[in-house]
Design an enzyme around this catalytic site. Sequence first.
Site, PDB file in Angstrom:
ATOM      1  N   PRO A 146       1.185  -1.211   0.162  1.00 58.00           N
ATOM      2  CA  PRO A 146       0.059  -0.036  -0.256  1.00 58.00           C
ATOM      3  C   PRO A 146       0.482   1.277   0.294  1.00 58.00           C
ATOM      4  O   PRO A 146       0.922   1.947  -1.152  1.00 58.00           O
ATOM      5  CB  PRO A 146      -1.110  -0.248   1.780  1.00 58.00           C
ATOM      6  N   GLU A 147       1.249   1.672   1.219  1.00 60.44           N
ATOM      7  CA  GLU A 147       1.467   3.609   0.707  1.00 60.44           C
ATOM      8  C   GLU A 147       2.511   4.094   0.936  1.00 60.44           C
ATOM      9  O   GLU A 147       3.637   2.768   0.495  1.00 60.44           O
ATOM     10  CB  GLU A 147       0.760   3.644   2.239  1.00 60.44           C
TER      11      GLU A 147
END
Length: 285
Positions: A2-3
Amino acid sequence: MPELPEVEVVRRGLDVWVSGRTIESAEVLHTRAVRRHEGVLSDQLKGRRVESADRRGKYLWLPLDDGAALMAHLGMSGQVLMVPKGTPDEKHLRVRVTFADDGPEMRFVDQRTFGHLMITQLTAAWGRTVPLPIAHIAPDPLEDAFDEDVFTAALKKRKTGIKRALLDQSLISGVGNIYADEALWRAKLHWARATETLTKPKISELLAAARAVMTEALGQGGTSFDSLYVNVNGESGYFDRSLNVYGRRDEPCPRCGTPIRRDAFMNRSSYSCPTCQPRPRNGRW
DNA sequence: CATCGACCCTGCGGGC
DNA sequence: TGCCCGCAGGGTCGAT
């Protein structure tokens, strides 16, 4: 995976492991894994030399010696792994890229198939050379091209809650559900706080918090609750131990001891401290 | 135009 | 033991 910090961990691995190598073939094992694509991926990649590994926000790409690039977005569960030739296929292996040498091959593994690879042209946008499909994505807060004044001006025009704005990649990229909650907690802001009520100093404080938490996470190899989030060698980061609110419902706030609350938010969750981050009277969801 | 919910997938853990 | 529900670090798209 994800991030920003987790994607940056992958980018660093790719920069070491694929820069300068020449692609031999690409094998697509799942149609959803390659998007907006015409022609055979392998035909377009064979013989191309990888220049480096770049990233903006949650997108990463490998510039090629013909001026195009192989871009990747990891979605919710994507991994890019470097593994020796002959290693048994992973259950969710979607794309295999081999090189014209004896080094490891590159594998795109993605359980939920929200991620994808794409061959794309590059263009100039927001002070960088980036893939054409993400020209609308704003710089992330860790890159030089990020302009706090530009972000602040854009934010003040928005009629929404601050967390929605943080997750909008056209305003600021790289921030996802975990680091949005962590940055808001550090800045003592509730997720539903209306953007137009934020002062310039408060926005600056929030940005500093976002930068700090993502930089710290990067230093720990990123956040991994499970084996889904790993670097190119399959290793997990350990920033999850340092999270203050995310995933910590009912646990005491590290600052004041109040039990952390969990709210439903955009079909997901928002974690916050009821005392440090009081609900605004005219909040926006 | 700006905003927001539904949807795209697979797998896991908890409640029954 | 199953089954069903809710939930998971993502973006895109159509309706309003």
